[in-house]
Design a protein around this motif. Structure first.
Motif, short mmCIF file in Angstrom:
data_model
loop_
_atom_site.label_atom_id
_atom_site.label_comp_id
_atom_site.label_asym_id
_atom_site.label_seq_id
_atom_site.Cartn_x
_atom_site.Cartn_y
_atom_site.Cartn_z
N LYS A 1 -1.59 7.15 0.18
CA LYS A 1 -2.99 7.51 -0.08
C LYS A 1 -3.91 6.30 0.07
CE LYS A 1 -3.14 7.18 -5.12
NZ LYS A 1 -3.39 7.89 -6.36
N GLU A 2 -3.38 5.09 -0.01
CA GLU A 2 -4.18 3.89 0.19
C GLU A 2 -4.25 3.50 1.67
OE1 GLU A 2 -3.31 1.52 -3.97
OE2 GLU A 2 -1.75 1.49 -2.41
N TYR A 3 -3.13 3.58 2.38
CA TYR A 3 -3.14 3.11 3.77
C TYR A 3 -3.67 4.13 4.76
CZ TYR A 3 1.51 5.29 4.72
OH TYR A 3 2.56 6.14 4.90
N LYS B 1 -6.46 5.66 5.00
CA LYS B 1 -7.83 5.39 5.43
C LYS B 1 -7.87 4.29 6.50
CE LYS B 1 -8.70 2.30 1.56
NZ LYS B 1 -9.39 2.12 0.29
N TYR B 2 -6.96 3.34 6.42
CA TYR B 2 -6.89 2.28 7.43
C TYR B 2 -6.22 2.80 8.71
CZ TYR B 2 -7.81 -0.66 3.37
OH TYR B 2 -8.35 -1.21 2.23
N LEU C 1 0.83 -1.19 0.00
CA LEU C 1 0.00 0.00 0.00
C LEU C 1 0.87 1.25 0.00
CD1 LEU C 1 -2.61 -0.98 2.75
CD2 LEU C 1 -2.91 -1.09 0.26
N LYS D 1 -3.51 -4.41 3.71
CA LYS D 1 -4.68 -4.16 4.56
C LYS D 1 -4.69 -5.07 5.78
CE LYS D 1 -9.71 -4.14 4.59
NZ LYS D 1 -10.92 -4.42 3.82
#
Length: 116
Positions: free
Chosen positions: A23-25, A27-28, A20, A97
Motif C-alpha cells: 500500500k506504500e509502494y 503510489k510510486y 515499503l 522510495k
C-alpha cells in the motif's frame, strides 16, 4: 513517460527504516514506466527493449554512471536488444522510495533511445 518522481532526491535510508509494503509502494510504482514490476514485495525488476546491442550497452553505461553518482547500485544484465535491471535497498533488504526514484531516472534515460 516523464515522471516528477525522477526529480526527487535519492535519499539514503537508515537501518531504522522499514521496507515499503504494497500500500506504500503502489503510489510510486504507478509513477514509473510499465517495464517495472515489484517481485515478491521485495525488489523491482525492469526490462528495457533496444533496437540493437550498442544502444543497450550505452544505456547500461549511463545507468551505471547514475548508480555511481547516487551510490545506489542495481543488478544489471545486458544482452542484445535488452537490458534487465533488478533493484532494492540492501540496507533494509526491501524496497525504499529511492528505488523508485532511480527507476524513474532510468526511464528518463531510456527515453533517449526510443525510436522516432
Amino acid at each position: 513517460m516523464a515522471s516528477s518522481l525522477a526529480e526527487e532526491p535519492c535519499e539514503a535510508c537508515t537501518s531504522d527504516d522499514e521496507p515499503l509494503i504494497e500500500k506504500e509502494y503502489i503510489k510510486y510504482l504507478n509513477k514509473i514506466n510499465n517495464v517495472w514490476e515489484v517481485i515478491d514485495n521485495h525488489h523491482l525488476e525492469g526490462e528495457y527493449p533496444f533496437e540493437d546491442f550498442r544502444d543497450a550497452l550505452e544505456f547500461t553505461y549511463e545507468i551505471g554512471e547514475l548508480a555511481e553518482e547516487e551510490w545506489h547500485h542495481p543488478d544489471i544484465q545486458l544482452q542484445w536488444g535488452e537490458v534487465k535491471v533488478e533493484m532494492w535497498t540492501h540496507k533494509i533488504d526491501g524496497l525504499h522510495k529511492t528505488d523508485f526514484v532511480m527507476a524513474a531516472r532510468m526511464d528518463q534515460i531510456h527515453e533517449e533511445y526510443a525510436p522516432d
